[in-house]
Design a protein around this motif. Structure first.
Motif, PDB file in Angstrom:
ATOM      1  N   ASP A 155       0.860  -1.313  -0.186  1.00  0.00           N
ATOM      2  CA  ASP A 155      -0.073  -0.084   0.086  1.00  0.00           C
ATOM      3  C   ASP A 155       0.824   1.194  -0.004  1.00  0.00           C
ATOM      4  O   ASP A 155       1.975   1.237   0.388  1.00  0.00           O
ATOM      5  N   HIS A 162      -2.050   8.006  -1.187  1.00  0.00           N
ATOM      6  CA  HIS A 162      -3.016   7.896  -2.319  1.00  0.00           C
ATOM      7  C   HIS A 162      -2.154   8.940  -3.391  1.00  0.00           C
ATOM      8  O   HIS A 162      -2.284   8.798  -4.770  1.00  0.00           O
ATOM      9  N   CYS A 201      -0.755   6.543  -6.136  1.00  0.00           N
ATOM     10  CA  CYS A 201      -1.539   5.516  -6.842  1.00  0.00           C
ATOM     11  C   CYS A 201      -1.702   5.883  -8.401  1.00  0.00           C
ATOM     12  O   CYS A 201      -1.695   4.811  -8.978  1.00  0.00           O
ATOM     13  N   CYS A 222      -8.137   1.885  -5.887  1.00  0.00           N
ATOM     14  CA  CYS A 222      -7.115   1.965  -5.200  1.00  0.00           C
ATOM     15  C   CYS A 222      -7.559   1.718  -3.761  1.00  0.00           C
ATOM     16  O   CYS A 222      -8.926   1.685  -3.536  1.00  0.00           O
TER      17      CYS A 222
END
Length: 280
Positions: A41, A44, A47, A74
């Motif tokens: 991960d 953001h 992404c 995402c």
């Protein structure tokens, strides 16, 4: 739905003609995918770069005409537009399977991050509903493994799909989280444009009938004033021309004054007509 368009995530142009191939039939539903590779991960703001790298892998390594998926979701719940609603995906296994269903991929891996986040599940659900409403797609829902020999979309995600892709317990739709989420810029513009309550100036053309102005009232009043000025100027020009005629013909002062007064009266009547017409 938190849609990120191709332009917003910086997609490369797809190759033609294959990348422009439209669906040849109504879509039965949606197939959910995962990456099938390790995934870690990230924040953001990273992404979009990952989706670009995914597209590059599909185009440069696989030789495909574009990123294979219809949409990519995402962990933050954003849906990145891949081939979108109209162009046939290349992720479901073969041409027939690609033509039957949309392909929605979650940024979840076979190792590393293997369990989808709650925002991601909401984002996938939003995308499924978007495909059904705008595609349109039928109600069928499955995983990549349905009808094709693969472990995709992984145990956790497939179990969720088999349950019907419910929203996580206690979660809400984006509109419930933020009442403004469903309101568009056009809605806001129209609401502001139609708002009444701005006090009209005392000398406004329609102040007697419209003491509280909407923004469009301002335009009406400006139009009325422009027409009024034009009419007055026309009346003045007519009066001057008539005055010149009378003086040249030797008419006495009384007659000249009377003619000027009549020209001014005619101008005032025209101003009143124009203002009333503009305010109607």
């Amino acid at each position: 739905m938190k849609l990120v368009t191709r332009a917003q995530w910086g997609a490369r142009a797809y190759r033609t003609p294959n990348g422009a191939t439209p669906y040849g039939r109504a879509r039965k539903g949606v197939k959910v995918h995962y990456l099938g590779a390790p995934y870690k991960d990230r924040a953001h703001d990273k992404c979009a770069a990952y989706v670009r790298s995914l597209q590059a892998s599909h185009m440069d390594d696989n030789g495909w005409s574009d990123i294979g998926y219809s949409f990519v979701v995402c962990t933050h719940g954003y849906s990145f537009e891949g081939r979108g609603l109209k162009r046939r995906n290349s992720a479901n296994g073969n041409t027939t399977l690609n033509d039957e269903n949309y392909a929605v991929c979650a940024l979840v891996g076979s190792s590393g991050l293997t369990t989808p986040t709650d925002p991601q599940l909401n984002g996938i659900r939003d995308t499924i509903e978007y495909c059904r409403e705008k595609g349109p797609a039928g109600d069928w829902l499955g995983g990549h493994r349905d009808g094709y020999a693969t472990t995709c979309p992984g145990a956790a995600l497939y179990a969720w799909v088999q349950e019907g892709a419910p929203r996580p317990n206690g979660s809400t739709t984006p509109e419930e989280d933020d009442p403004m989420a469903a309101i568009t810029k056009t809605d806001i513009f129209n609401a502001v444009w139609k708002t009444d309550g701005l006090a009209a100036p005392a000398d406004a053309a329609d102040v007697k009938t419209n003491p509280n102005w909407q923004p469009q009232s301002i335009l009406r009043d400006i139009q009325a004033r422009v027409r009024a000025n034009a009419a007055v100027e026309a009346g003045q020009s007519a009066a001057i021309a008539r005055l010149a005629q009378l003086v040249g013909s030797g008419v006495d002062t009384t007659a000249v004054v009377a003619a000027v007064q009549q020209a001014i009266t005619d101008a005032v009547i025209k101003v009143d007509v124009d203002i009333n017409g503009a305010s109607a």
